[in-house]
Design an enzyme around this catalytic site. Structure first.
Site, mmCIF file in Angstrom:
data_model
loop_
_atom_site.group_PDB
_atom_site.id
_atom_site.type_symbol
_atom_site.label_atom_id
_atom_site.label_comp_id
_atom_site.label_asym_id
_atom_site.label_seq_id
_atom_site.Cartn_x
_atom_site.Cartn_y
_atom_site.Cartn_z
ATOM 1 N N HIS A 174 -3.255 22.371 9.366
ATOM 2 C CA HIS A 174 -3.696 23.364 8.450
ATOM 3 C C HIS A 174 -4.998 23.011 8.901
ATOM 4 O O HIS A 174 -5.395 24.429 8.734
ATOM 5 C CB HIS A 174 -3.113 23.632 6.653
ATOM 6 C CG HIS A 174 -2.176 23.330 6.954
ATOM 7 N ND1 HIS A 174 -0.924 22.834 5.901
ATOM 8 C CD2 HIS A 174 -0.866 24.517 7.410
ATOM 9 C CE1 HIS A 174 0.258 23.274 6.254
ATOM 10 N NE2 HIS A 174 0.794 24.137 7.081
ATOM 11 N N ASP B 22 0.957 30.638 13.459
ATOM 12 C CA ASP B 22 1.404 29.125 12.793
ATOM 13 C C ASP B 22 2.926 29.349 12.776
ATOM 14 O O ASP B 22 3.637 29.695 11.953
ATOM 15 C CB ASP B 22 0.878 28.609 11.502
ATOM 16 C CG ASP B 22 1.325 27.911 10.305
ATOM 17 O OD1 ASP B 22 0.999 28.023 9.548
ATOM 18 O OD2 ASP B 22 1.813 26.859 11.426
#
Ligand code: SAM
Length: 281
Positions: A61, A155
Site C-alpha cells: 500500500h 489496485d
C-alpha cells in the site's frame, strides 16, 4: 489444524495456518474469505488468492501510493481502481495536499467486510470527507468519466475473473484519457518471477498510450515467490527523473509516516534485475 492453500498457481502453493475463519461469502463477483492466520494476522483472500494481510499490507500500500504521488509533486486528485480493502485509500489520504480520492470498487462486499474485519487496514479512510466511493466496474468508469486525475492507482486482483478487464489495452488507453498532462498511472502487476508474461503484456498495452512506461519493485512477503512488479506509466517522463534531493524534500515535507517506503528506496526501486528488464523489451 486447517490450512488456507492459495490457488493462484497450479503446481506450487503458499499456505497459511488458519486459526479462525472470520467470514466466508460468495459475492456476485468472487469468493471472499477473511481468516485469522497464525503468522500474518488477518488475511483477505478472493477466489483463493491472497489479496492483503494485516502484517505485510504496508509494503504494497505504501509503494503503490507514495512513489507516484511524491514523483508527481502536485497531485490533488487521485483515482483508485479496486482497492476494496481500503489500504491504498488510507495511504493516499495521509497526504494533506490530496483534495479528493475517488475509489471505484466493483464488489461492495469487499468494502463492507473489510470495514468490519480489517479496521487495521482501512482505518477511518472510508469516512474521510475527501473520499468518494463509487461501486462499479473500473474499466467502465475510466471509459466514461469526464474528470481528470493526477494519479490513477489500479489496485486490482490478478487478471482472471472481474480483474481481467483491468489489464486490457482499452483500459490503459482510457486511464491515459482520465489523467492530466503530467498524470501517472501505477498498477498491481504481479510477481514477474512467476507472472512474467503478465508484465510483458501490460507493458506492451501501455506503451502506445504513455511517453514513459516501466515498472518498479516491492518485496511483499505474501505475494509469494519473488518481488512484486508495480507497473508505471506516465504522460511526462520528467516524473521519473526527479532528483534524490527533490524526492527527499517532498517526502520530508509531506509528513507521511511509512514503514517500508523512503526517499532512497524511491530512487532505487526502479533499478530492475536483468530478467525483469528483459520482460520489458
Ligand atoms: N492488493 C491486492 C493484490 O495485489 O492482489 C489487491 C487488493 S484489492 C482486494 C483488489 C480489488 O480489486 C478487489 O476488492 C476486487 O473486488 C477489485 N476488482 C476486481 N476487478 C475489478 C473491476 N473490474 N473494477 C473495480 N474493482 C475490481
Amino acid at each position: 489444524v486447517n490450512w488456507f492453500e492459495e490457488r493462484l498457481y497450479p503446481d506450487v502453493q503458499q499456505r497459511h495456518k488458519i486459526l479462525k475463519v472470520l467470514h466466508e461469502l460468495k459475492t456476485d463477483f468472487q469468493k471472499l474469505v477473511i481468516f485469522e492466520s497464525a503468522v500474518f494476522g488477518r488475511v483477505l483472500a478472493l477466489d483463493d488468492v491472497v489479496q492483503t494481510t494485516e502484517r505485510d499490507e504496508f509494503v504494497y500500500h505504501e509503494m503503490l501510493t507514495h512513489v507516484p504521488i511524491l514523483a508527481h509533486g502536485q497531485a490533488r486528485k487521485v483515482l483508485i481502481i479496486g482497492g476494496g480493502d481500503g489500504g491504498i485509500l488510507r495511504e493516499v489520504l495521509q497526504h494533506k495536499t490530496i483534495e479528493k480520492a475517488t475509489m471505484v470498487e466493483i464488489d461492495p462486499g469487499v468494502v463492507e467486510l473489510s470495514k468490519k474485519y480489517l479496521p487495521t487496514i482501512c482505518g477511518k479512510a472510508f469516512e474521510d470527507r475527501r473520499t468518494d466511493l463509487v461501486i462499479g466496474d473500473g474499466a467502465r468508469f475510466v471509459a466514461e468519466t469526464k474528470e481528470r486525475y493526477d494519479v490513477v492507482i489500479v489496485d486490482s486482483t490478478d487478471p482472471a475473473g472481474p480483474g481481467e478487464v483491468l489489464f486490457g489495452e482499452p483500459f490503459y488507453g482510457n486511464c491515459r484519457r482520465a489523467l492530466t498532462e503530467r498524470g501517472i498511472l501505477v498498477t498491481q502487476n504481479g510477481v514477474p518471477f512467476m507472472q512474467g508474461e503478465e508484465l510483458t503484456n501490460s507493458f506492451r498495452r501501455m506503451r502506445p498510450h504513455f511517453a514513459d512506461v516501466s515498472c518498479y519493485l516491492a518485496h511483499v512477503p505474501t505475494y509469494a515467490f519473488g518481488a512484486m512488479a508495480l507497473g508505471w506509466a506516465s504522460a511526462d517522463p520528467e516524473n521519473r527523473r526527479q532528483s534524490r534531493e527533490t524526492i527527499a524534500k517532498r517526502y520530508q515535507s509531506s509528513g507521511i509516516r511509512t514503514r517500508y517506503y523512503n526517499g532512497n528506496l524511491h530512487m532505487g526501486c526502479f533499478d530492475l534485475p536483468t530478467y525483469v528488464q528483459v520482460l520489458l523489451k
